[in-house]
Design a protein around this motif. Structure first.
Motif, short mmCIF file in Angstrom:
data_model
loop_
_atom_site.label_atom_id
_atom_site.label_comp_id
_atom_site.label_asym_id
_atom_site.label_seq_id
_atom_site.Cartn_x
_atom_site.Cartn_y
_atom_site.Cartn_z
N ALA A 17 -9.71 3.46 -6.47
CA ALA A 17 -9.11 2.12 -6.51
C ALA A 17 -8.20 1.96 -7.72
N GLN B 219 -14.49 3.74 -6.93
CA GLN B 219 -14.01 3.08 -8.15
C GLN B 219 -12.81 3.81 -8.74
N GLU C 276 -2.97 -3.95 -4.30
CA GLU C 276 -4.25 -4.42 -4.83
C GLU C 276 -5.39 -3.68 -4.14
N THR C 277 -6.32 -3.16 -4.94
CA THR C 277 -7.39 -2.32 -4.40
C THR C 277 -8.69 -2.63 -5.12
N ASP C 278 -9.74 -2.89 -4.37
CA ASP C 278 -11.07 -3.14 -4.92
C ASP C 278 -12.03 -2.05 -4.45
N TYR D 138 -9.07 -8.35 3.72
CA TYR D 138 -8.38 -7.12 3.36
C TYR D 138 -7.57 -6.62 4.56
N ALA E 11 -9.79 -2.37 0.34
CA ALA E 11 -11.10 -2.20 -0.30
C ALA E 11 -11.60 -0.81 0.05
N GLU F 269 -3.99 1.43 -7.66
CA GLU F 269 -3.30 0.31 -8.32
C GLU F 269 -2.34 0.82 -9.39
#
Length: 303
Positions: free
Chosen positions: A54, A51, A64-66, A79, A39, A58
């Protein structure tokens, strides 16, 4: 009239990006590793850079990245690493989150402009971009340098981005851009975050009415505000037919796609200063803003 801090700082971005690219392999071990569920968090500008980063991570197949505003981080999610972007190292929401993650045993890294701040005692690891720190309230070079670091870390940076940034600084802006009263910025993929940041810069530096959307979402309602006096700018390649739709509605369209999207953001930085100058505003003293949001007990964040 002396040059504003923000004008000087936005002009140094290409050199800062080059230094970030050199730093990326040196600090590789403390940045998210391939396969780690990650994250990326920040506030304001740093959240929009999160944003973009992330999506880039990916797209590069790194895992996986938020991305979250620090104040909205979902503590119930697990995470492998949380990466915090914080220019000042003093923003309350970021510090509170890092303290909570430390207590929970979650590995954390902070990308920071000033390491001699409280973040030093809360993050497990630091990546220091002191060469990109700023005096201005309005962020330009720290944000884009942090994103360049993360972009290089996942193999998505090219030398063309730096060359394009120099072009964005050297070429005149399209004629009469600063005369518009309303601005809409669009993006696709990783440039959606850049579009959100572009709109924020226009609001901060020039008090402009500015909006931002994923480019394909623009047709689902927001296009209704397009008309004479509005300007639409897509950072990156635009969906087919959208330019024609904007022009047919009477709005101005900024052709994009020639420069790297991050270099396009540099052009927006210049536009924000041009509009501020036209309105006789001081971009170094934006209304209602401070360099860092530091809250006292009981206060709620406003930015």
């Amino acid at each position: 009239m002396s040059q504003s801090h923000v004008a000087y700082e936005l002009g140094t971005q290409p050199e800062c990006w080059e230094r970030a690219v050199e730093l990326a392999p040196v600090r590789r071990a403390v940045l998210p590793q391939p396969g780690e569920r990650t994250a990326i968090v920040g506030c304001g500008t740093s959240y929009y850079m999160a944003q973009a980063a992330a999506v880039l991570r990916e797209e590069a197949g790194e895992g996986e990245t938020d991305a979250f505003p620090a104040s909205e981080f979902p503590l119930h999610r697990r995470y492998d690493r949380v990466l915090a972007l914080t220019r000042s190292g003093t923003t309350t929401e970021v510090l509170d989150l890092l303290a909570g993650l430390r207590d929970a045993g979650v590995p954390t890294t902070a990308v920071v402009g000033d390491p001699a701040t409280p973040v030093m005692g809360l993050a497990d690891e630091l990546v220091v971009l002191d060469f990109a720190d700023e005096q201005s309230v309005v962020q330009t070079r720290f944000a884009t340098t942090a994103l360049t670091l993360l972009r290089a870390h996942v193999g998505r940076h090219t030398a063309a981005a730096v060359a394009d940034a120099r072009t964005a600084l050297a070429e005149p802006l399209p004629e009469r851009l600063s005369e518009h009263g309303q601005f809409t910025f669009l993006g696709r993929g990783w440039s959606v975050g850049l579009a959100h940041e572009a709109a924020l810069k226009m609001r901060e530096a020039s008090l402009s009415w500015a909006e931002s959307y994923p480019a394909m979402e623009y047709r689902h309602g927001p296009v209704s505000i397009t008309g004479p006096g509005t300007l639409t700018w897509c950072l990156g390649a635009a969906p087919e037919g959208l330019a024609e739709q904007v022009r047919a509605a009477g709005g101005a369209w900024v052709p994009a796609g020639r420069l790297d999207p991050l270099a396009e953001l540099v052009r927006v930085h210049r536009l924000a200063l041009a509009v501020a100058a036209r309105r006789e505003l001081d971009p170094d003293r934006p209304r209602n803003l401070t360099r860092s949001v530091v809250l006292t007990s009981g206060e709620e964040a406003v930015r």
